[in-house]
Design an enzyme around this catalytic site. Sequence first.
Site, mmCIF file in Angstrom:
data_model
loop_
_atom_site.group_PDB
_atom_site.id
_atom_site.type_symbol
_atom_site.label_atom_id
_atom_site.label_comp_id
_atom_site.label_asym_id
_atom_site.label_seq_id
_atom_site.Cartn_x
_atom_site.Cartn_y
_atom_site.Cartn_z
ATOM 1 C CG ASN A 42 -0.395 -0.236 2.518
ATOM 2 O OD1 ASN A 42 0.619 -0.894 2.651
ATOM 3 N ND2 ASN A 42 -1.015 0.320 3.529
ATOM 4 C CD GLU A 44 -1.431 4.735 4.514
ATOM 5 O OE1 GLU A 44 -0.900 5.556 5.298
ATOM 6 O OE2 GLU A 44 -2.129 3.771 4.892
ATOM 7 C CB CYS A 53 -5.342 -1.261 -1.596
ATOM 8 S SG CYS A 53 -6.611 -0.493 -0.592
ATOM 9 C CD GLU A 55 -5.475 -5.832 -1.240
ATOM 10 O OE1 GLU A 55 -4.853 -4.755 -1.105
ATOM 11 O OE2 GLU A 55 -6.291 -6.248 -0.415
ATOM 12 C CB CYS A 86 -10.972 -2.117 0.614
ATOM 13 S SG CYS A 86 -10.366 -1.554 -0.983
ATOM 14 C CB CYS A 89 -8.944 -4.286 -3.489
ATOM 15 S SG CYS A 89 -7.697 -3.013 -3.220
HETATM 16 N N1 THU Z 1 -5.203 -1.563 2.684
HETATM 17 C C1 THU Z 1 -4.662 -2.339 1.706
HETATM 18 O O1 THU Z 1 -3.629 -2.003 1.103
HETATM 19 N N2 THU Z 1 -5.272 -3.516 1.395
HETATM 20 C C2 THU Z 1 -6.312 -4.039 2.103
HETATM 21 O O2 THU Z 1 -6.744 -5.147 1.808
HETATM 22 C C3 THU Z 1 -6.916 -3.276 3.212
HETATM 23 C C4 THU Z 1 -6.424 -1.893 3.374
HETATM 24 C C5 THU Z 1 -4.493 -0.333 3.046
HETATM 25 C C6 THU Z 1 -5.124 0.952 2.619
HETATM 26 C C7 THU Z 1 -4.506 1.911 3.620
HETATM 27 O O3 THU Z 1 -3.212 2.290 3.144
HETATM 28 C C8 THU Z 1 -4.321 1.088 4.874
HETATM 29 O O4 THU Z 1 -4.374 -0.268 4.450
HETATM 30 C C9 THU Z 1 -5.359 1.335 5.946
HETATM 31 O O5 THU Z 1 -6.635 1.279 5.425
#
Ligand code: THU
Length: 133
Positions: A42, A44, A53, A55, A86, A89
């Site tokens: 991920n 940000e 994310c 994925e 999420c 994704c």
């Molecule tokens: N996140 C992911 O990368 N994949 C997931 O399956 C769940 C959430 C990330 C998004 C964000 O950077 C952090 O986790 C918190 O939500």
Amino acid sequence: MNSDQLIEEAINIMDNAYAPYSKFKVGAALLTKSGKVYTGCNIENAAYPVSCCAERVAIFKAISEGETKFQELAVAADSSRPVPPCGSCRQVMSEFFSKTMYIHLTNLNKETKSFTMEELLPFSFDIDDLLGN
Ligand code: THU
């Protein structure tokens, strides 16, 4: 490359996550039918909604390199239960994965749950709905 090795790749790539805001690092490893692995973490952003994310990073890397046939996906996070992807994704996965493809969700204790694409996102909106098929 078996499922356990793919899960290991997903855990390893968590180190590269850029998650200064949530501090929640996620890793993903996508295996192609030809045996290549595309990893993602991920990423940000100070403008929160711009974040991506793990994925989707893995899937977009693979698609942008011309890959279209996928075997398995593994997703890992330091979560109390195997990390659930999420909704956004899941929708992106459903665009590129077959309904029977397996997605392995895990945590650092290696508690793993595996779902098919159809189980993860049933009755999904797809290209046939757009085309009226
Ligand atoms: N996140 C992911 O990368 N994949 C997931 O399956 C769940 C959430 C990330 C998004 C964000 O950077 C952090 O986790 C918190 O939500």
